[in-house]
Design a protein around this motif. Structure first.
Motif, mmCIF file in Angstrom:
data_model
loop_
_atom_site.group_PDB
_atom_site.id
_atom_site.type_symbol
_atom_site.label_atom_id
_atom_site.label_comp_id
_atom_site.label_asym_id
_atom_site.label_seq_id
_atom_site.Cartn_x
_atom_site.Cartn_y
_atom_site.Cartn_z
ATOM 1 N N CYS A 98 0.840 -1.212 0.000
ATOM 2 C CA CYS A 98 0.000 0.000 0.000
ATOM 3 C C CYS A 98 0.868 1.252 0.000
ATOM 4 C CB CYS A 98 -0.929 -0.004 1.210
ATOM 5 S SG CYS A 98 -2.191 -1.307 1.173
ATOM 6 N N LYS A 99 1.951 1.240 0.772
ATOM 7 C CA LYS A 99 2.872 2.378 0.766
ATOM 8 C C LYS A 99 3.588 2.487 -0.579
ATOM 9 C CE LYS A 99 3.779 2.111 5.754
ATOM 10 N NZ LYS A 99 4.798 1.837 6.804
ATOM 11 N N ALA A 100 3.935 1.333 -1.144
ATOM 12 C CA ALA A 100 4.627 1.335 -2.430
ATOM 13 C C ALA A 100 3.752 1.909 -3.528
ATOM 14 C CB ALA A 100 5.062 -0.083 -2.792
ATOM 15 N N LEU A 141 6.087 8.360 -8.975
ATOM 16 C CA LEU A 141 6.968 8.133 -10.131
ATOM 17 C C LEU A 141 6.205 8.295 -11.438
ATOM 18 C CD1 LEU A 141 9.706 7.325 -11.287
ATOM 19 C CD2 LEU A 141 9.033 4.922 -11.022
ATOM 20 N N GLU A 142 4.981 7.764 -11.502
ATOM 21 C CA GLU A 142 4.193 7.911 -12.731
ATOM 22 C C GLU A 142 3.905 9.373 -13.026
ATOM 23 O OE1 GLU A 142 1.833 3.727 -13.394
ATOM 24 O OE2 GLU A 142 0.855 5.204 -12.078
ATOM 25 N N LEU A 143 3.611 10.146 -11.991
ATOM 26 C CA LEU A 143 3.341 11.567 -12.182
ATOM 27 C C LEU A 143 4.600 12.295 -12.637
ATOM 28 C CD1 LEU A 143 1.335 13.930 -11.892
ATOM 29 C CD2 LEU A 143 2.097 14.159 -9.505
ATOM 30 N N ALA A 144 5.728 11.993 -12.016
ATOM 31 C CA ALA A 144 6.979 12.667 -12.358
ATOM 32 C C ALA A 144 7.447 12.319 -13.769
ATOM 33 C CB ALA A 144 8.064 12.300 -11.343
ATOM 34 N N SER A 145 7.232 11.057 -14.163
ATOM 35 C CA SER A 145 7.715 10.603 -15.474
ATOM 36 C C SER A 145 6.716 10.830 -16.596
ATOM 37 C CB SER A 145 8.065 9.118 -15.411
ATOM 38 O OG SER A 145 6.901 8.326 -15.202
ATOM 39 N N GLY A 146 5.448 11.057 -16.240
ATOM 40 C CA GLY A 146 4.416 11.209 -17.260
ATOM 41 C C GLY A 146 4.080 9.910 -17.969
ATOM 42 N N GLN A 147 4.342 8.774 -17.313
ATOM 43 C CA GLN A 147 4.084 7.468 -17.925
ATOM 44 C C GLN A 147 3.232 6.603 -17.009
ATOM 45 O OE1 GLN A 147 7.695 5.478 -19.754
ATOM 46 N NE2 GLN A 147 8.738 7.006 -18.494
ATOM 47 N N GLN A 148 2.441 5.716 -17.627
ATOM 48 C CA GLN A 148 1.786 4.666 -16.862
ATOM 49 C C GLN A 148 2.745 3.495 -16.786
ATOM 50 O OE1 GLN A 148 -1.473 2.257 -18.570
ATOM 51 N NE2 GLN A 148 -2.635 2.669 -16.694
ATOM 52 N N LEU A 149 3.180 3.163 -15.587
ATOM 53 C CA LEU A 149 4.174 2.113 -15.391
ATOM 54 C C LEU A 149 3.562 0.819 -14.865
ATOM 55 C CD1 LEU A 149 6.926 4.407 -13.857
ATOM 56 C CD2 LEU A 149 6.788 3.553 -16.216
ATOM 57 N N ILE A 150 2.325 0.895 -14.341
ATOM 58 C CA ILE A 150 1.598 -0.297 -13.904
ATOM 59 C C ILE A 150 0.284 -0.361 -14.673
ATOM 60 C CG2 ILE A 150 0.524 -1.515 -11.973
ATOM 61 C CD1 ILE A 150 2.416 -0.110 -10.096
ATOM 62 N N SER A 151 0.125 -1.403 -15.471
ATOM 63 C CA SER A 151 -1.116 -1.593 -16.235
ATOM 64 C C SER A 151 -2.097 -2.399 -15.401
ATOM 65 C CB SER A 151 -0.829 -2.334 -17.551
ATOM 66 O OG SER A 151 0.102 -1.628 -18.338
ATOM 67 N N PRO A 152 -3.334 -1.944 -15.263
ATOM 68 C CA PRO A 152 -4.303 -2.667 -14.421
ATOM 69 C C PRO A 152 -4.795 -3.950 -15.088
ATOM 70 C CG PRO A 152 -5.340 -0.774 -15.480
ATOM 71 C CD PRO A 152 -3.890 -0.698 -15.823
ATOM 72 N N HIS A 153 -4.667 -5.059 -14.392
ATOM 73 C CA HIS A 153 -5.180 -6.343 -14.875
ATOM 74 C C HIS A 153 -5.874 -7.118 -13.768
ATOM 75 C CE1 HIS A 153 -3.570 -6.661 -19.002
ATOM 76 N NE2 HIS A 153 -2.568 -5.916 -18.553
ATOM 77 N N ALA A 184 -6.505 -4.609 5.541
ATOM 78 C CA ALA A 184 -5.746 -3.506 4.943
ATOM 79 C C ALA A 184 -6.626 -2.552 4.147
ATOM 80 C CB ALA A 184 -4.647 -4.066 4.046
ATOM 81 N N GLY A 185 -7.900 -2.894 3.998
ATOM 82 C CA GLY A 185 -8.805 -2.044 3.235
ATOM 83 C C GLY A 185 -8.591 -2.114 1.731
ATOM 84 N N VAL A 186 -8.079 -3.256 1.253
ATOM 85 C CA VAL A 186 -7.841 -3.449 -0.182
ATOM 86 C C VAL A 186 -9.038 -4.148 -0.805
ATOM 87 C CG1 VAL A 186 -6.382 -4.580 -1.910
ATOM 88 C CG2 VAL A 186 -5.341 -3.554 0.140
ATOM 89 N N GLU A 187 -9.578 -3.607 -1.877
ATOM 90 C CA GLU A 187 -10.746 -4.182 -2.543
ATOM 91 C C GLU A 187 -10.441 -5.600 -3.021
ATOM 92 O OE1 GLU A 187 -13.670 -3.323 -6.416
ATOM 93 O OE2 GLU A 187 -12.013 -1.937 -5.931
ATOM 94 N N HIS A 188 -11.393 -6.515 -2.795
ATOM 95 C CA HIS A 188 -11.174 -7.905 -3.181
ATOM 96 C C HIS A 188 -12.502 -8.653 -3.168
ATOM 97 C CE1 HIS A 188 -11.367 -8.050 1.190
ATOM 98 N NE2 HIS A 188 -11.731 -9.326 1.076
ATOM 99 N N GLU A 189 -12.499 -9.857 -3.757
ATOM 100 C CA GLU A 189 -13.629 -10.782 -3.703
ATOM 101 C C GLU A 189 -13.093 -12.187 -3.478
ATOM 102 O OE1 GLU A 189 -16.992 -10.509 -6.629
ATOM 103 O OE2 GLU A 189 -15.572 -9.157 -7.629
ATOM 104 N N LEU A 190 -13.835 -12.975 -2.728
ATOM 105 C CA LEU A 190 -13.536 -14.396 -2.571
ATOM 106 C C LEU A 190 -14.553 -15.161 -3.411
ATOM 107 C CD1 LEU A 190 -11.587 -16.314 -1.080
ATOM 108 C CD2 LEU A 190 -13.335 -16.515 0.708
ATOM 109 N N TRP A 232 -9.776 -12.725 -5.762
ATOM 110 C CA TRP A 232 -9.632 -11.768 -6.858
ATOM 111 C C TRP A 232 -9.464 -10.377 -6.268
ATOM 112 C CZ3 TRP A 232 -8.800 -9.847 -11.500
ATOM 113 C CH2 TRP A 232 -9.441 -8.675 -11.932
ATOM 114 N N HIS A 233 -8.425 -9.665 -6.680
ATOM 115 C CA HIS A 233 -8.345 -8.258 -6.286
ATOM 116 C C HIS A 233 -7.956 -7.416 -7.502
ATOM 117 C CE1 HIS A 233 -4.164 -9.520 -5.486
ATOM 118 N NE2 HIS A 233 -3.790 -8.250 -5.398
ATOM 119 N N PRO A 234 -8.855 -6.476 -7.841
ATOM 120 C CA PRO A 234 -8.714 -5.725 -9.085
ATOM 121 C C PRO A 234 -7.598 -4.688 -9.070
ATOM 122 C CG PRO A 234 -10.596 -4.925 -7.841
ATOM 123 C CD PRO A 234 -10.104 -6.147 -7.130
ATOM 124 N N GLY A 235 -7.039 -4.351 -7.913
ATOM 125 C CA GLY A 235 -5.997 -3.331 -7.856
ATOM 126 C C GLY A 235 -4.629 -3.808 -8.293
#
Length: 388
Positions: free
Chosen positions: A71-73, A80-92, A113-119, A140-143
């Motif tokens: 979560c901190k990462a 980093l994405e904002l500074a570089s102007g790039q999407q570095l993690i593609s959502p899957h 941890a409050g992370v969205e998920h489904e069982l 399954w966790h969409p993040g």
């Protein structure tokens, strides 16, 4: 009488321009320090741990410690994405399953941890992800998503350079020795660099370099044995090549008593045509990454093909591309981050370290400058206690 040219110098010398070293150089330079980043060949080198476009970013861990760290990462990745102007993690998104993966426990960790998920039941998961033959409950966790490791390294190197860091490529480090109040870093071809403080982020080359570092005997002796593997990875084409169908494929981790596997959309490494699939720790074990030969193990290839035939019916079981990569791990699979006498050792272990990339830079800068600390779990004393 001619005088020899003095060796170049910097306040901080970072060794290794993979995800960890690039992050450390960026964060140290961002804080206003004079930094030199020395790389054996080039940043995100093809024969190292941080090359290519496909690494898994996920939150699911059986221990809340690592989930909280992810979560901190994620916040650091956003920076980093904002500074570089790039999407570095593609959502899957990601699915976790198998008798040894315990999706129900993982769901409880994500819940806390409050992370969205489904069982999901196996049947419901098969209905949603028809290309995978699930055999247990599924988390399954969409993040989750896919990290473009090479572009991430280059983005951090660019940020380090923008903040004044010097980037030295084709600079293979052979040894470090005391020099005045600091250290002299020596290359394999006779060059040298002088620094007040050193950060060693040499990845799979660290085991071979340790004996050439001026470390106190007690500190050096407490470094745990690191296993370095030449892992094999294969790209299998999607049977349904419709762009939307390809995008719907998640990353996965499947742990079964008979076989442990992970997979993810292969990205530009293999033309976005298929899923990258590998056996966890299924490669050849080496003393150091210097011993790699880049050859695919035929027996490993057959095991992975058999796995795809059984568990991944949405893929053509004939790989259209294959590669090797360096995978480094400690006995506990916990990272190594510690410091002594101005030398910081960083080994976030490529098996699951990539997702923490930019955050590692903050931890390295805190440790090297003495302005902060790192989790006690990563200290050598904790490794010694765990293995005692």
């Amino acid at each position: 009488m001619s005088q020899s040219t003095p060796a170049p110098s910097a306040e901080y010398i970072v060794i290794g321009a993979g995800l960890t070293g690039a992050a450390a150089a960026w964060k140290l330079a961002q804080r206003g320090h004079e930094v030199a980043l020395l790389e054996r060949t080039v940043p995100a080198a093809a024969d190292a741990s941080s090359h290519g476009s496909a690494r898994i970013f996920r939150y699911a861990y059986p221990d809340s410690f690592y989930t909280d760290l992810v979560c901190k990462a994620r916040t650091a990745w956003d920076e980093l994405e904002l500074a570089s102007g790039q999407q570095l993690i593609s959502p899957h998104g990601s699915v976790d399953y198998g008798a040894l993966r315990n999706p129900r426990h993982l769901a409880a960790v994500l819940e806390s941890a409050g992370v969205e998920h489904e069982l999901l039941s196996a049947a419901d998961a098969r209905a949603r992800f028809a290309g995978i033959a699930f055999d247990t409950e599924v988390l399954w966790h969409p993040g989750a998503g896919v990290i473009d490791a090479e572009r991430s390294v280059l983005a951090m190197v660019a940020q380090a350079k923008a903040h004044g860091a010097r980037i030295e490529t084709n600079w293979p480090v052979a040894s470090i020795e005391p020099a005045g109040s600091g250290y002299q870093v020596n290359s394999a071809d006779g060059r040298s660099y002088v620094g007040s403080r050193i950060v060693v982020a040499a990845g799979g080359w660290l085991p071979g370099l340790l004996g050439n570092l001026p470390l106190p005997a007690g500190f050096a002796g407490s470094v745990p044995t690191m296993d370095v593997y030449q892992e094999n990875a294969y790209h299998f084409p999607y049977l349904d090549q419709d762009p939307e169908a390809r995008l719907a494929w998640p990353t996965y981790i499947h742990k079964d008593p008979a076989f442990r596997s992970y997979g993810l959309p292969g990205g530009r490494d293999a033309g976005f045509r298929g899923q990258k699939v590998a056996e966890y720790m299924g490669g050849r074990r080496m003393d150091s990454a210097a011993a790699q030969d880049g050859s695919i193990d035929p027996a490993n290839r057959e095991r992975v093909i058999d796995y795809v035939k059984r568990y991944l019916p949405g893929l053509d079981p004939t790989p259209y591309a294959e590669t090797t990569c360096i995978f480094t791990s400690t006995p506990t699979e916990d990272f190594i981050m510690d410091e002594t006498q101005g030398i910081t050792i960083m080994s976030p272990c490529s098996g699951h370290g990539a997702k923490f990339g930019p955050l590692l830079g903050d931890l390295a800068a805190d440790l090297a400058t003495g302005t902060g600390t790192v989790p006690e779990l990563f200290r050598l004393s904790s490794h010694a206690k765990t293995l005692a």
